[in-house]
Scaffold this motif. Structure first.
Motif, PDB file in Angstrom:
ATOM      1  N   MET A   1       0.996  -1.393  -0.202  1.00  0.00           N
ATOM      2  CA  MET A   1      -0.074   0.296  -0.071  1.00  0.00           C
ATOM      3  C   MET A   1       1.153   1.274   0.179  1.00  0.00           C
ATOM      4  SD  MET A   1      -2.947   0.621   2.915  1.00  0.00           S
ATOM      5  CE  MET A   1      -3.798  -0.308   1.939  1.00  0.00           C
ATOM      6  N   PHE A   2       0.222   1.754  -0.460  1.00  0.00           N
ATOM      7  CA  PHE A   2       1.212   3.522  -0.744  1.00  0.00           C
ATOM      8  C   PHE A   2       0.768   4.292  -0.033  1.00  0.00           C
ATOM      9  CE2 PHE A   2       2.258   7.243  -2.732  1.00  0.00           C
ATOM     10  CZ  PHE A   2       3.953   7.559  -3.465  1.00  0.00           C
ATOM     11  N   LYS A   3       1.754   4.639   0.750  1.00  0.00           N
ATOM     12  CA  LYS A   3       1.108   4.957   2.736  1.00  0.00           C
ATOM     13  C   LYS A   3       1.971   6.136   2.609  1.00  0.00           C
ATOM     14  CE  LYS A   3       1.670   1.937   4.923  1.00  0.00           C
ATOM     15  NZ  LYS A   3       1.356   0.696   6.352  1.00  0.00           N
ATOM     16  N   SER A   4       3.262   6.573   2.471  1.00  0.00           N
ATOM     17  CA  SER A   4       4.668   7.207   2.360  1.00  0.00           C
ATOM     18  C   SER A   4       4.380   8.458   2.785  1.00  0.00           C
ATOM     19  CB  SER A   4       5.457   6.615   2.802  1.00  0.00           C
ATOM     20  OG  SER A   4       6.058   6.034   1.654  1.00  0.00           O
ATOM     21  N   VAL A   5       3.808   9.059   1.605  1.00  0.00           N
ATOM     22  CA  VAL A   5       3.397  10.084   0.749  1.00  0.00           C
ATOM     23  C   VAL A   5       2.653  11.200   0.743  1.00  0.00           C
ATOM     24  CG1 VAL A   5       4.321  11.893  -1.631  1.00  0.00           C
ATOM     25  CG2 VAL A   5       5.755   9.404  -0.656  1.00  0.00           C
ATOM     26  N   SER A   6       3.172  12.550   1.221  1.00  0.00           N
ATOM     27  CA  SER A   6       1.584  13.165   1.865  1.00  0.00           C
ATOM     28  C   SER A   6       0.965  13.793   0.725  1.00  0.00           C
ATOM     29  CB  SER A   6       1.796  14.098   3.128  1.00  0.00           C
ATOM     30  OG  SER A   6       2.535  14.561   2.257  1.00  0.00           O
ATOM     31  N   ILE A   7      -0.147  14.318   0.197  1.00  0.00           N
ATOM     32  CA  ILE A   7      -0.677  14.701  -0.617  1.00  0.00           C
ATOM     33  C   ILE A   7       0.387  16.004  -0.989  1.00  0.00           C
ATOM     34  CG2 ILE A   7      -2.504  16.344  -1.833  1.00  0.00           C
ATOM     35  CD1 ILE A   7      -4.631  14.019  -0.665  1.00  0.00           C
ATOM     36  N   GLU A  44      10.056   7.692  -4.557  1.00  0.00           N
ATOM     37  CA  GLU A  44      10.586   6.698  -5.337  1.00  0.00           C
ATOM     38  C   GLU A  44      11.221   5.217  -4.452  1.00  0.00           C
ATOM     39  OE1 GLU A  44      13.042   9.333  -7.997  1.00  0.00           O
ATOM     40  OE2 GLU A  44      14.800   8.848  -6.359  1.00  0.00           O
ATOM     41  N   THR A  45      11.405   4.856  -3.359  1.00  0.00           N
ATOM     42  CA  THR A  45      11.702   3.852  -2.096  1.00  0.00           C
ATOM     43  C   THR A  45      10.561   3.074  -1.958  1.00  0.00           C
ATOM     44  OG1 THR A  45      13.228   5.216  -1.311  1.00  0.00           O
ATOM     45  CG2 THR A  45      12.603   3.356  -0.013  1.00  0.00           C
ATOM     46  N   GLU A  46       8.990   3.847  -1.642  1.00  0.00           N
ATOM     47  CA  GLU A  46       7.710   3.150  -1.952  1.00  0.00           C
ATOM     48  C   GLU A  46       7.536   2.141  -3.309  1.00  0.00           C
ATOM     49  OE1 GLU A  46       4.583   2.380   0.245  1.00  0.00           O
ATOM     50  OE2 GLU A  46       5.503   3.586   0.686  1.00  0.00           O
ATOM     51  N   LEU A  47       7.413   3.075  -3.907  1.00  0.00           N
ATOM     52  CA  LEU A  47       7.641   2.415  -6.062  1.00  0.00           C
ATOM     53  C   LEU A  47       8.598   1.467  -6.312  1.00  0.00           C
ATOM     54  CD1 LEU A  47       5.880   5.259  -7.238  1.00  0.00           C
ATOM     55  CD2 LEU A  47       4.903   3.662  -7.231  1.00  0.00           C
ATOM     56  N   GLY A  48      10.164   1.574  -6.317  1.00  0.00           N
ATOM     57  CA  GLY A  48      11.140   1.127  -6.081  1.00  0.00           C
ATOM     58  C   GLY A  48      11.419   1.100  -7.650  1.00  0.00           C
ATOM     59  N   THR A  63      10.651  11.061 -14.936  1.00  0.00           N
ATOM     60  CA  THR A  63      10.633   9.819 -16.341  1.00  0.00           C
ATOM     61  C   THR A  63       9.561   8.516 -17.146  1.00  0.00           C
ATOM     62  OG1 THR A  63      10.617   7.795 -14.294  1.00  0.00           O
ATOM     63  CG2 THR A  63      12.793   8.511 -14.744  1.00  0.00           C
ATOM     64  N   THR A  64       9.584   7.477 -17.557  1.00  0.00           N
ATOM     65  CA  THR A  64       8.491   7.150 -18.304  1.00  0.00           C
ATOM     66  C   THR A  64       7.947   6.579 -16.882  1.00  0.00           C
ATOM     67  OG1 THR A  64       9.528   6.907 -20.194  1.00  0.00           O
ATOM     68  CG2 THR A  64       7.180   5.296 -18.977  1.00  0.00           C
ATOM     69  N   GLU A  65       7.952   6.380 -16.158  1.00  0.00           N
ATOM     70  CA  GLU A  65       7.505   5.164 -14.619  1.00  0.00           C
ATOM     71  C   GLU A  65       6.731   7.090 -13.275  1.00  0.00           C
ATOM     72  OE1 GLU A  65      10.179   2.494 -16.172  1.00  0.00           O
ATOM     73  OE2 GLU A  65      10.273   4.834 -14.935  1.00  0.00           O
ATOM     74  N   GLY A  66       7.352   7.767 -13.738  1.00  0.00           N
ATOM     75  CA  GLY A  66       7.159   8.931 -13.307  1.00  0.00           C
ATOM     76  C   GLY A  66       6.362  10.296 -13.706  1.00  0.00           C
ATOM     77  N   GLN A  67       6.447   9.685 -15.360  1.00  0.00           N
ATOM     78  CA  GLN A  67       5.039  10.161 -15.555  1.00  0.00           C
ATOM     79  C   GLN A  67       3.756   9.678 -15.250  1.00  0.00           C
ATOM     80  OE1 GLN A  67       5.944  10.290 -19.653  1.00  0.00           O
ATOM     81  NE2 GLN A  67       7.592  12.180 -19.600  1.00  0.00           N
ATOM     82  N   ARG A  68       3.571   8.189 -15.458  1.00  0.00           N
ATOM     83  CA  ARG A  68       2.490   7.521 -14.967  1.00  0.00           C
ATOM     84  C   ARG A  68       2.189   8.041 -13.769  1.00  0.00           C
ATOM     85  NH1 ARG A  68       1.396   2.107 -14.031  1.00  0.00           N
ATOM     86  NH2 ARG A  68      -1.054   1.485 -15.168  1.00  0.00           N
ATOM     87  N   PHE A  69       3.276   7.663 -12.662  1.00  0.00           N
ATOM     88  CA  PHE A  69       2.573   7.945 -10.957  1.00  0.00           C
ATOM     89  C   PHE A  69       2.052   9.783 -11.048  1.00  0.00           C
ATOM     90  CE2 PHE A  69       4.476  10.458  -7.246  1.00  0.00           C
ATOM     91  CZ  PHE A  69       3.939   9.612  -6.248  1.00  0.00           C
ATOM     92  N   LEU A  70       2.637  10.341 -11.648  1.00  0.00           N
ATOM     93  CA  LEU A  70       1.558  11.651 -12.057  1.00  0.00           C
ATOM     94  C   LEU A  70       0.186  11.829 -12.115  1.00  0.00           C
ATOM     95  CD1 LEU A  70       4.424  14.951 -11.974  1.00  0.00           C
ATOM     96  CD2 LEU A  70       3.191  14.027 -10.048  1.00  0.00           C
ATOM     97  N   LEU A  71      -0.011  11.119 -13.562  1.00  0.00           N
ATOM     98  CA  LEU A  71      -0.885  10.753 -13.964  1.00  0.00           C
ATOM     99  C   LEU A  71      -1.837  10.092 -13.106  1.00  0.00           C
ATOM    100  CD1 LEU A  71      -2.255  11.450 -16.487  1.00  0.00           C
ATOM    101  CD2 LEU A  71      -2.077   8.974 -17.552  1.00  0.00           C
TER     102      LEU A  71
END
Length: 302
Positions: A1-7, A44-48, A63-71
């Motif tokens: 579960m992704f929970k270590s990063v706040s809004i 990045e640590t949470e997602l790997g 990165t490509t992963e970063g683009q998808r993450f923000l989307l």
């Protein structure tokens, strides 16, 4: 579960993606660069995966992963913005300000009686009334800029609840002295050679174009107007006829003594006029009062 990063940290990451520099982002939003780096590292640590490419000369880029993450994060940003707007609206509600919208081509006809009934029910200290085209009205209610809207059910959004108030009926509006003004109903063919005042605004233009096409009649268009008020003024001067859907509420006096509205004999579809608001709205008490006043208004006008 992704929970270590706040809004808030997600917003830091979005700012960096837009600006392309951690240092410049820190200066812009008045946050230390280390706080921004911590947010990126935590995600990045949470997602790997890596969210950014880092180059000393060019700054950072997704990165490509970063683009998808923000989307994927966009719905969170939108929900946060909507929450903040609705929370701010609580203060407005306490101030007893009522902000409603109405489609511009019928606003002057339907709003006065509605406000009169509403004022007798709830003593709002201030009314803010906005006139918009149908699509803009729906968008303003959907995004929380307006508490409620009054219009037709042709541009609705799934996030809105629609309260039907009355079905519209297409009618011909002519000068009261017109030779056909006393007829119980009219057919478009009877008006084919008469000067037509074309309502060239919002969804009205496409609707009435479709109406004439449906009856295989080409109107004798003499004037094109961008408001119902202008169309009424031209009719009052005996310059032609026009077509309308919505009707004015019935007053103790005739609100249009120089105009006669005659039902059109047609099987063409008609939209429904009503009130709509966000299903998730926090203004439940105000909306209940508005709906009661609206129903009372148009019960009187049947």
């Amino acid at each position: 579960m992704f929970k270590s990063v706040s809004i808030r940290q997600l917003e830091y990451i979005r700012h960096v993606a837009n600006i392309g520099s951690i240092t410049q982002t820190a200066q812009l939003i008045n946050i230390s660069p280390s706080s921004i780096r911590e947010a990126i590292t935590a995600a990045e640590t949470e997602l790997g995966v890596r969210l950014f490419f880092r180059t000393p000369a060019k700054g950072v880029s997704l990165t490509t992963e970063g683009q998808r993450f923000l989307l994927l994060a966009e719905p969170l940003f939108e929900a946060k913005a909507q929450f903040e707007h609705q929370v701010a609206g609580i203060a407005k509600q306490n101030e007893q300000e009522l902000t409603i919208g109405v489609i511009g081509n019928v606003g002057a006809m339907v709003v006065p009686e509605l406000i009169k009934n509403l004022s007798e029910t709830v003593p709002f200290s201030r009314f803010n009334i906005v006139e918009l085209e149908s699509s803009n009205l729906v968008e303003s209610v959907r995004t929380g800029k307006l508490i409620a809207g009054f219009g037709l059910n042709d541009f609705l959004h799934p996030s809105l609840k629609f309260v039907e108030l009355f079905p519209t009926q297409v009618h011909i509006a002519v000068n009261a002295a017109h030779s056909l003004a006393q007829k119980a109903e009219l057919e478009l063919s009877e008006m084919a050679n008469e000067p037509f005042i074309f309502p060239n605004f919002g969804g009205a233009s496409s609707y009435y174009s479709g109406l004439f096409d449906h009856h295989n009649i080409r109107p004798n268009t003499r004037y094109m107007v961008n408001s119902t008020e202008m169309a009424r003024r031209l009719i009052e001067e005996g310059l032609g006829y026009s077509t309308f859907n919505a009707r004015p509420s019935i007053h103790r006096h005739n609100p249009e003594p120089m105009i006669k509205r005659i039902p059109l004999k047609t099987d063409y579809w008609s939209p429904t006029f009503g009130m709509f608001y966000l299903l998730s709205s926090t203004f439940s008490n105000a909306l209940n009062n508005i709906e009661k006043a609206a129903r009372a208004t148009w019960r009187q006008s049947k």
